[in-house]
Design an enzyme around this catalytic site. Structure first.
Site, mmCIF file in Angstrom:
data_model
loop_
_atom_site.group_PDB
_atom_site.id
_atom_site.type_symbol
_atom_site.label_atom_id
_atom_site.label_comp_id
_atom_site.label_asym_id
_atom_site.label_seq_id
_atom_site.Cartn_x
_atom_site.Cartn_y
_atom_site.Cartn_z
ATOM 1 N N HIS A 9 41.687 3.244 4.484
ATOM 2 C CA HIS A 9 40.223 3.152 4.534
ATOM 3 C C HIS A 9 39.788 3.923 5.783
ATOM 4 O O HIS A 9 39.982 3.456 6.901
ATOM 5 C CB HIS A 9 39.784 1.694 4.598
ATOM 6 C CG HIS A 9 38.305 1.520 4.622
ATOM 7 N ND1 HIS A 9 37.468 2.084 3.688
ATOM 8 C CD2 HIS A 9 37.501 0.850 5.479
ATOM 9 C CE1 HIS A 9 36.220 1.767 3.965
ATOM 10 N NE2 HIS A 9 36.218 1.014 5.050
ATOM 11 N N GLN A 11 37.139 4.481 7.399
ATOM 12 C CA GLN A 11 36.210 3.890 8.353
ATOM 13 C C GLN A 11 36.856 2.795 9.213
ATOM 14 O O GLN A 11 36.233 2.304 10.142
ATOM 15 C CB GLN A 11 34.972 3.322 7.641
ATOM 16 C CG GLN A 11 33.996 4.383 7.178
ATOM 17 C CD GLN A 11 34.458 5.139 5.943
ATOM 18 O OE1 GLN A 11 34.992 4.548 5.017
ATOM 19 N NE2 GLN A 11 34.261 6.445 5.935
ATOM 20 N N CYS A 12 38.081 2.437 8.917
ATOM 21 C CA CYS A 12 38.789 1.384 9.649
ATOM 22 C C CYS A 12 39.616 2.007 10.778
ATOM 23 O O CYS A 12 40.444 2.888 10.531
ATOM 24 C CB CYS A 12 39.695 0.617 8.690
ATOM 25 S SG CYS A 12 40.782 -0.576 9.498
ATOM 26 N N SER A 13 39.410 1.543 12.005
ATOM 27 C CA SER A 13 40.131 2.122 13.147
ATOM 28 C C SER A 13 41.638 1.888 13.036
ATOM 29 O O SER A 13 42.425 2.776 13.372
ATOM 30 C CB SER A 13 39.597 1.567 14.464
ATOM 31 O OG SER A 13 39.810 0.168 14.550
#
Length: 123
Positions: A9, A11-13
């Protein structure tokens, strides 16, 4: 060359950290699957739960408001309930997840994914 799939994903750091870590492995042929854009089927989720080194309940993002609204505990969910939940709400799947051969591992922290790599690829 070891073939691997990262359920990612962007957008997930933590997912981005895992991707950078795995891209640095020269013997790893990494395939990305943006699982929120291409959700896993019920059959794929069933296979993933069978491959998962972590407890099945760890695959559910329990801190997410959408999960908390259900008023359930992930530990109380059966395999079928986890499959149904993640089929309907792919955003509730924990990320990142690395799949190599018949094993899968959640990358929390991302360095945990290195335990799946064959020793020849670990630096």
């Amino acid at each position: 060359m070891v073939s691997a799939t990262l359920l990612h994903h962007p957008q997930c750091s933590k997912s981005r950290q895992a991707l950078a870590l795995l891209e640095a492995e020269p013997q790893l042929a990494l395939h990305l699957r943006l699982y929120q854009q291409q959700p896993l089927s019920a059959e794929e989720l069933s296979t993933l739960l069978a491959q998962l080194i972590d407890p099945p309940s760890a695959l559910v993002r329990t801190g997410d408001a959408a999960f908390q609204a259900l008023g359930r505990s992930a530990e109380d969910l059966s395999h079928q309930e986890i499959i149904s939940l993640l089929s309907e709400h792919p955003q509730l799947m924990q990320r990142p997840v690395l799949i190599i051969e018949n094993q899968a591992k959640i990358g929390r922290p991302p360095e945990d994914l290195l335990s799946l790599l064959p020793t020849a690829t670990q630096g």
